[in-house]
Design a protein around this motif. Structure first.
Motif, PDB file in Angstrom:
ATOM      1  N   ALA A   1       8.695   3.660  28.766  1.00 49.13           N
ATOM      2  CA  ALA A   1       9.164   2.852  29.903  1.00 49.13           C
ATOM      3  C   ALA A   1       7.987   2.082  30.478  1.00 49.13           C
ATOM      4  O   ALA A   1       6.934   2.654  30.737  1.00 49.13           O
ATOM      5  N   ASP A   2       8.180   0.781  30.638  1.00 51.56           N
ATOM      6  CA  ASP A   2       7.192  -0.069  31.318  1.00 51.56           C
ATOM      7  C   ASP A   2       7.681  -0.317  32.743  1.00 51.56           C
ATOM      8  O   ASP A   2       8.792  -0.824  32.939  1.00 51.56           O
ATOM      9  N   VAL A   3       6.840   0.015  33.700  1.00 49.03           N
ATOM     10  CA  VAL A   3       7.218  -0.223  35.100  1.00 49.03           C
ATOM     11  C   VAL A   3       6.076  -0.945  35.802  1.00 49.03           C
ATOM     12  O   VAL A   3       4.944  -0.961  35.313  1.00 49.03           O
TER      13      VAL A   3
ATOM     14  N   ASP B   1      -1.271  -5.130  42.006  1.00 50.32           N
ATOM     15  CA  ASP B   1      -0.452  -5.450  40.841  1.00 50.32           C
ATOM     16  C   ASP B   1      -0.750  -4.357  39.812  1.00 50.32           C
ATOM     17  O   ASP B   1      -1.869  -4.255  39.312  1.00 50.32           O
ATOM     18  N   VAL B   2       0.269  -3.550  39.557  1.00 47.38           N
ATOM     19  CA  VAL B   2       0.082  -2.386  38.680  1.00 47.38           C
ATOM     20  C   VAL B   2       1.114  -2.407  37.557  1.00 47.38           C
ATOM     21  O   VAL B   2       2.290  -2.693  37.807  1.00 47.38           O
ATOM     22  N   ARG B   3       0.659  -2.146  36.348  1.00 48.85           N
ATOM     23  CA  ARG B   3       1.559  -2.032  35.186  1.00 48.85           C
ATOM     24  C   ARG B   3       1.324  -0.667  34.567  1.00 48.85           C
ATOM     25  O   ARG B   3       0.179  -0.327  34.245  1.00 48.85           O
ATOM     26  N   ILE B   4       2.374   0.121  34.411  1.00 50.34           N
ATOM     27  CA  ILE B   4       2.241   1.446  33.809  1.00 50.34           C
ATOM     28  C   ILE B   4       3.230   1.591  32.654  1.00 50.34           C
ATOM     29  O   ILE B   4       4.388   1.199  32.773  1.00 50.34           O
TER      30      ILE B   4
ATOM     31  N   ASP C   1      -0.429   4.229  29.443  1.00 47.19           N
ATOM     32  CA  ASP C   1      -1.264   3.054  29.646  1.00 47.19           C
ATOM     33  C   ASP C   1      -1.100   2.579  31.095  1.00 47.19           C
ATOM     34  O   ASP C   1      -0.003   2.642  31.644  1.00 47.19           O
ATOM     35  N   ILE C   2      -2.199   2.109  31.683  1.00 43.59           N
ATOM     36  CA  ILE C   2      -2.097   1.629  33.056  1.00 43.59           C
ATOM     37  C   ILE C   2      -3.149   0.558  33.328  1.00 43.59           C
ATOM     38  O   ILE C   2      -4.301   0.692  32.916  1.00 43.59           O
TER      39      ILE C   2
ATOM     40  N   LEU D   1       3.961   5.662  40.257  1.00 38.17           N
ATOM     41  CA  LEU D   1       3.816   4.547  41.198  1.00 38.17           C
ATOM     42  C   LEU D   1       3.800   5.023  42.646  1.00 38.17           C
ATOM     43  O   LEU D   1       3.004   4.553  43.460  1.00 38.17           O
ATOM     44  N   GLY D   2       4.684   5.965  42.968  1.00 37.93           N
ATOM     45  CA  GLY D   2       4.700   6.493  44.337  1.00 37.93           C
ATOM     46  C   GLY D   2       3.388   7.191  44.676  1.00 37.93           C
ATOM     47  O   GLY D   2       2.851   7.043  45.779  1.00 37.93           O
TER      48      GLY D   2
END
Lengths: 124, 124, 124, 124
Positions: free
Chosen positions: C98-100, C86-89, C57-58, C21-22
């Motif tokens: 881990a879902d973040v 809006d990001v889902r990884i 997955d992203i 994410l960073g």
């Protein structure tokens, strides 16, 4: 070949000037910053761009008031935005000097890059 | 709900630690640099990341030898690469401290980010 | 050595999640964008981060309304801002998933990164 | 005021051309990439820069061989480097067109930006 097709020192001076502003903008905007760290960020941007080819002189100033108004209340920092930047660069390409700048244009609501002056490197 | 589904301070400490390293890496690599300007770039990276949430301590060191070997002969500078960076960050998230680092791994030929230590914020 | 000092798969999963994410945020914010080009930027961000280690997955979605409201009237584009993302990884590190996510938090007025779920890679 | 002091359309065309190349370079280098994702990154860079002022035409090509040789054996990706990029941009500023490029210069070992052609927007 027509006269217009020859590429001049002046052309290169302006081209190089544009490169520096575009590079600086997209390298450093987004950096986390607050009032305590703004000085070191200004210094680093200035020195970083100064090493690029044909950069004779550069000053970088970040708007403290804009930082103050943008700092997030919960987390105590914001990101460097283009509109916070006031940058002046002098390029010297062989016989030609060009002064260019990046500054927030209130009317356009846009961080505007523009050519301020082009002159012979002999006069300065 | 199973135990594994609860998100802990420790989870958040590690998550925040990763964010800082990823952010730093992709914000600042690519910056023009040489031996004269490396100090101001180190300082700016360090201070910039220090303002982010939960960052307790950070040291940034850029490899002078790597710069020397990468500086372009014609133009006198190079770009900051991930493999030039040695970064140590301590994150404090409520009860948990995490020490993480970014350093060039010779065997993997890769700028490796890793967790060095996780501990209670009471002991330290 | 105390239990707390051992670094687990779960620690690494969260650390890697934060890195992604960073990285994504500081690599791609600042990109020029408008409604005609937003799709290709979403795609590129998604694919770019998907090649990084442990990214399972992203999905990346950029807020069209935010673009519309930010596009400069004179020049017809704006810059990608963190709050438009809006990001889902989903990260998979050995035994742990881990879902973040990254999403704009209206209350905090902040593009918030957070851990949504941590679970065994066997259940999924 | 001397003739040399007047800022011309030609000056602005070259200045704008430089801005685009500098921006593109520092916005997108560093992006994670491999052979599976290179196409979407090319497309996104192309479209992103195309929205900027005065950009008439742009093609972006990333060197597949360079990616292949740089991809990390353990992790299966590399970062986009300036020397992997071949970019051609045509700027149109009022009466003037400028073709500029970024390409790896083997002799200088440098990703070289240069002016290829300047011409009247009437001829083209």
């Amino acid at each position: 070949m027509k006269d217009t097709d020859m590429i001049t020192d002046r052309d290169n001076a302006l081209f190089e000037a544009g490169i520096k502003l575009g590079a600086l903008y997209h390298q450093f905007t987004g950096s986390p910053v607050n009032l305590k760290t703004v000085k070191s960020l200004e210094m680093a941007i200035q020195e970083s761009i100064s090493v690029q080819p044909f950069a004779r002189d550069i000053t970088v100033s970040i708007d403290r008031e804009a930082i103050t108004s943008k700092v997030n209340g919960e987390f105590g920092y914001c990101e460097l935005e283009g509109r916070m930047l006031d940058v002046r660069i002098t390029i010297c390409y062989k016989t030609i000097m060009a002064d260019v700048s990046l500054a927030y244009d209130l009317e356009l609501d846009y961080p505007l890059m523009k050519i301020d002056k082009v002159y012979s490197s002999n006069q300065s």
